[in-house]
Write an enzyme that holds these catalytic residues in place. Structure first.
Site, PDB file in Angstrom:
ATOM      1  N   HIS A   1      73.535  25.291   9.511  1.00  0.00           N
ATOM      2  CA  HIS A   1      72.230  25.129  10.164  1.00  0.00           C
ATOM      3  C   HIS A   1      72.281  25.685  11.576  1.00  0.00           C
ATOM      4  O   HIS A   1      73.358  25.914  12.135  1.00  0.00           O
ATOM      5  CB  HIS A   1      71.787  23.661  10.130  1.00  0.00           C
ATOM      6  CG  HIS A   1      72.770  22.689  10.732  1.00  0.00           C
ATOM      7  ND1 HIS A   1      73.887  22.245  10.068  1.00  0.00           N
ATOM      8  CD2 HIS A   1      72.805  22.104  11.946  1.00  0.00           C
ATOM      9  CE1 HIS A   1      74.562  21.408  10.841  1.00  0.00           C
ATOM     10  NE2 HIS A   1      73.924  21.319  12.002  1.00  0.00           N
TER      11      HIS A   1
ATOM     12  N   HIS B   1      76.179  26.763  12.269  1.00  0.00           N
ATOM     13  CA  HIS B   1      77.427  25.990  12.195  1.00  0.00           C
ATOM     14  C   HIS B   1      77.280  24.905  11.134  1.00  0.00           C
ATOM     15  O   HIS B   1      76.166  24.635  10.674  1.00  0.00           O
ATOM     16  CB  HIS B   1      77.731  25.328  13.556  1.00  0.00           C
ATOM     17  CG  HIS B   1      76.709  24.282  13.933  1.00  0.00           C
ATOM     18  ND1 HIS B   1      75.491  24.590  14.502  1.00  0.00           N
ATOM     19  CD2 HIS B   1      76.710  22.923  13.796  1.00  0.00           C
ATOM     20  CE1 HIS B   1      74.791  23.489  14.698  1.00  0.00           C
ATOM     21  NE2 HIS B   1      75.502  22.453  14.265  1.00  0.00           N
TER      22      HIS B   1
ATOM     23  N   ASP C   1      78.430  20.722  10.708  1.00  0.00           N
ATOM     24  CA  ASP C   1      78.939  19.627  11.532  1.00  0.00           C
ATOM     25  C   ASP C   1      80.283  19.183  10.955  1.00  0.00           C
ATOM     26  O   ASP C   1      80.484  19.201   9.736  1.00  0.00           O
ATOM     27  CB  ASP C   1      77.932  18.462  11.547  1.00  0.00           C
ATOM     28  CG  ASP C   1      76.602  18.875  12.181  1.00  0.00           C
ATOM     29  OD1 ASP C   1      76.577  19.857  12.947  1.00  0.00           O
ATOM     30  OD2 ASP C   1      75.587  18.207  11.905  1.00  0.00           O
TER      31      ASP C   1
ATOM     32  N   ARG D   1      62.334  21.717  23.974  1.00  0.00           N
ATOM     33  CA  ARG D   1      62.685  20.856  22.836  1.00  0.00           C
ATOM     34  C   ARG D   1      63.954  20.051  23.130  1.00  0.00           C
ATOM     35  O   ARG D   1      64.909  20.577  23.695  1.00  0.00           O
ATOM     36  CB  ARG D   1      62.892  21.722  21.583  1.00  0.00           C
ATOM     37  CG  ARG D   1      63.319  20.945  20.348  1.00  0.00           C
ATOM     38  CD  ARG D   1      63.257  21.835  19.108  1.00  0.00           C
ATOM     39  NE  ARG D   1      63.638  21.107  17.921  1.00  0.00           N
ATOM     40  CZ  ARG D   1      64.871  21.113  17.401  1.00  0.00           C
ATOM     41  NH1 ARG D   1      65.831  21.817  17.971  1.00  0.00           N
ATOM     42  NH2 ARG D   1      65.134  20.411  16.325  1.00  0.00           N
TER      43      ARG D   1
HETATM   44  C1  LIG Z   1      82.176  14.752  17.442  1.00  0.00           C
HETATM   45  C2  LIG Z   1      81.770  15.964  17.731  1.00  0.00           C
HETATM   46  C3  LIG Z   1      80.972  16.791  16.825  1.00  0.00           C
HETATM   47  C4  LIG Z   1      80.714  18.031  17.639  1.00  0.00           C
HETATM   48  C5  LIG Z   1      81.930  18.125  18.484  1.00  0.00           C
HETATM   49  C6  LIG Z   1      82.043  16.681  18.981  1.00  0.00           C
HETATM   50  O1  LIG Z   1      83.284  16.470  19.569  1.00  0.00           O
HETATM   51  C7  LIG Z   1      80.943  16.376  19.990  1.00  0.00           C
HETATM   52  C8  LIG Z   1      79.840  17.386  19.948  1.00  0.00           C
HETATM   53  C9  LIG Z   1      79.476  17.830  18.552  1.00  0.00           C
HETATM   54  C10 LIG Z   1      78.762  19.173  18.536  1.00  0.00           C
HETATM   55  C11 LIG Z   1      77.253  19.094  18.820  1.00  0.00           C
HETATM   56  C12 LIG Z   1      76.637  20.498  18.753  1.00  0.00           C
HETATM   57  C13 LIG Z   1      77.103  21.273  17.505  1.00  0.00           C
HETATM   58  C14 LIG Z   1      78.633  21.142  17.341  1.00  0.00           C
HETATM   59  C15 LIG Z   1      79.135  22.051  16.227  1.00  0.00           C
HETATM   60  C16 LIG Z   1      79.296  21.371  18.684  1.00  0.00           C
HETATM   61  O2  LIG Z   1      79.660  22.429  19.156  1.00  0.00           O
HETATM   62  O3  LIG Z   1      79.408  20.169  19.355  1.00  0.00           O
HETATM   63  C17 LIG Z   1      78.982  19.686  17.131  1.00  0.00           C
HETATM   64  C18 LIG Z   1      80.444  19.334  16.879  1.00  0.00           C
HETATM   65  C19 LIG Z   1      80.876  19.342  15.427  1.00  0.00           C
HETATM   66  O4  LIG Z   1      80.252  18.728  14.553  1.00  0.00           O
HETATM   67  O5  LIG Z   1      81.874  20.002  15.170  1.00  0.00           O
HETATM   68  O1  LIG Z   2      68.697  20.663  17.536  1.00  0.00           O
HETATM   69  C1  LIG Z   2      68.787  20.703  16.312  1.00  0.00           C
HETATM   70  O2  LIG Z   2      67.798  20.681  15.562  1.00  0.00           O
HETATM   71  C2  LIG Z   2      70.144  20.830  15.658  1.00  0.00           C
HETATM   72  C3  LIG Z   2      71.260  20.148  16.423  1.00  0.00           C
HETATM   73  C4  LIG Z   2      72.567  20.255  15.736  1.00  0.00           C
HETATM   74  O3  LIG Z   2      72.727  20.940  14.754  1.00  0.00           O
HETATM   75  C5  LIG Z   2      73.727  19.501  16.253  1.00  0.00           C
HETATM   76  O4  LIG Z   2      73.622  18.828  17.305  1.00  0.00           O
HETATM   77  O5  LIG Z   2      74.789  19.569  15.607  1.00  0.00           O
HETATM   78 FE   LIG Z   3      74.680  20.513  13.782  1.00  0.00          FE
END
Ligand SMILES: C=C1C[C@]23C[C@@]1(O)CC[C@H]2[C@@]12CCC[C@@](C)(C(=O)O1)[C@H]2[C@@H]3C(=O)O
Ligand SMILES: O=C(O)CCC(=O)C(=O)O
Ligand SMILES: [Fe+2]
Length: 345
Positions: free
Chosen positions: A284, A227, A229, A294
């Site tokens: 990533h 994905h 961010d 982890r």
């Molecule tokens: C602010 C945010 C980024 C995120 C979605 C969220 O609302 C809170 C969780 C974040 C996270 C963490 C894991 C990877 C990710 C892609 C997800 O599914 O939830 C990221 C989100 C993002 O960056 O889109």
């Molecule tokens: O756990 C990791 O190394 C990656 C976590 C991550 O990509 C995320 O929280 O968006």
């Molecule tokens: Fe991420």
């Protein structure tokens, strides 16, 4: 104030995409969590260790830090930062409190399950519905105070968890502001644009505690699927255990080895848009481990959700259209990895 939670309200995800497995009770990877294509992929593409010379490690206290950060954002969209001023005792406390949370029995953690249309609480990653297979992962998302959830989990012992997460969010906000200021100065943006990215009022900050329990067969499982961010900048603490990988064109998946006391900093979709794609946004993922549980801790910083995002006015030929931050996050929630291409001009 419009919040991320409100953005997700119209994009609920179903329960089976929210409730993680009780991983500790398993001695093999169930069909629902085994990624056959991923296994083939592993055989084809050698997973490389990234040499330090590839993803730069930047000492924030060094006189050259500004130039190096600008270069790293342009070349990689990622760097590791050391000497950042965040007390290492606090980082250790966050790891300790995160482990204390994830060590609770599944039925206890499910008392603070993220709701179908919610943004905070315990559960699988929001990106889960976009994949056929489930991830070997559980998460806990915090935005601001986590006292309501912590009181449910530990009615008589919630203060240490809350104090730690509050202090960490304050430090992460300050550090993301300092880094963004440096990054945006290298783009030579206007004062108004700086205020937008660094707005202290209404800016979005989210803390994501990630847990990847020990896995009986790591070659079948996926910790966190590929994905990008979504927000401007992410600051990740890998807690000393490797697992993070980035996709590098021409090389395939490469591991980003953790460095003591360093944060991995990466460009998110909104900064990619704002930089008119001058800064790449890296795909990533996280892999899992057979013998070690982890933990990673990610802080996401974004601008106010009701503001607009567009390429900076310094770019003559914008390659993305302008839209509300909220609209972009809705596009991402609906279309995931296609969201950026949908706003290309
Ligand atoms: C602010 C945010 C980024 C995120 C979605 C969220 O609302 C809170 C969780 C974040 C996270 C963490 C894991 C990877 C990710 C892609 C997800 O599914 O939830 C990221 C989100 C993002 O960056 O889109
Ligand atoms: O756990 C990791 O190394 C990656 C976590 C991550 O990509 C995320 O929280 O968006
Ligand atoms: Fe991420």
């Amino acid at each position: 104030m419009t919040t991320l939670s409100e953005t997700y309200r119209n994009h609920p995800i179903t329960d089976h995409h929210i409730i993680p497995l009780d991983f500790d009770s398993l001695d093999e990877v169930p069909e629902s969590h085994s990624w056959p294509q991923f296994d083939e992929h592993l055989n084809k593409i050698q997973t490389h260790d990234l040499k330090d010379s590839l993803i730069p490690v930047i000492d924030l206290a060094s006189p050259n830090a500004r130039n190096l950060i600008g270069q790293a954002c342009e070349t990689w969209g990622m760097f590791q930062v050391i000497n950042h001023g965040v007390p290492s005792e606090l980082v250790k406390k966050v790891e300790y409190e995160s482990r204390r949370l994830f060590a609770l029995p599944t039925h206890e953690k499910c008392k603070v399950l993220r709701s179908a249309d919610g943004a905070t609480g315990y559960g699988s990653a929001r990106i889960s519905p976009f994949f056929d297979k489930c991830m070997w992962h559980e998460g806990f998302t915090i935005m601001g105070s986590c006292v309501d959830d912590a009181k449910v989990l530990w009615p008589d012992d919630y203060q240490a968890f809350c104090d730690t997460m509050d202090a960490y969010q304050r430090h992460m906000k300050l550090l993301s502001h300092s880094l963004l200021l440096i990054i945006l100065e290298t783009l030579d943006v206007t004062q108004e644009e700086l205020n937008w990215a660094l707005s202290t009022q209404d800016s979005q900050g989210a803390l994501q505690l990630n847990s990847y329990p020990r896995c009986p067969n790591p070659s079948l499982a996926m910790g966190l699927a590929p994905h990008t961010d979504s927000l401007l900048l992410t600051l990740l603490n890998q807690s000393g255990l490797s697992g993070l990988e980035i996709f590098v064109e021409g090389s395939g998946w490469c591991r980003v080895q953790p460095i003591e006391d360093a944060f991995v900093v990466n460009v998110g979709d909104l900064l990619h848009i704002f930089s008119n794609a001058k800064f790449p946004v890296l795909s990533h993922r996280a892999l899992v481990n057979q013998s070690k549980h982890r933990i990673s801790v990610a802080y996401f910083h974004g601008p106010p959700i009701v503001s607009r995002v567009a390429p900076s006015s310094r770019f003559q030929k914008p390659c993305f259209r302008s839209l509300l931050v909220k609209e972009y996050l809705i596009l991402k929630a609906k279309h995931f990895s296609r969201a950026l291409s949908l706003i290309r001009t």
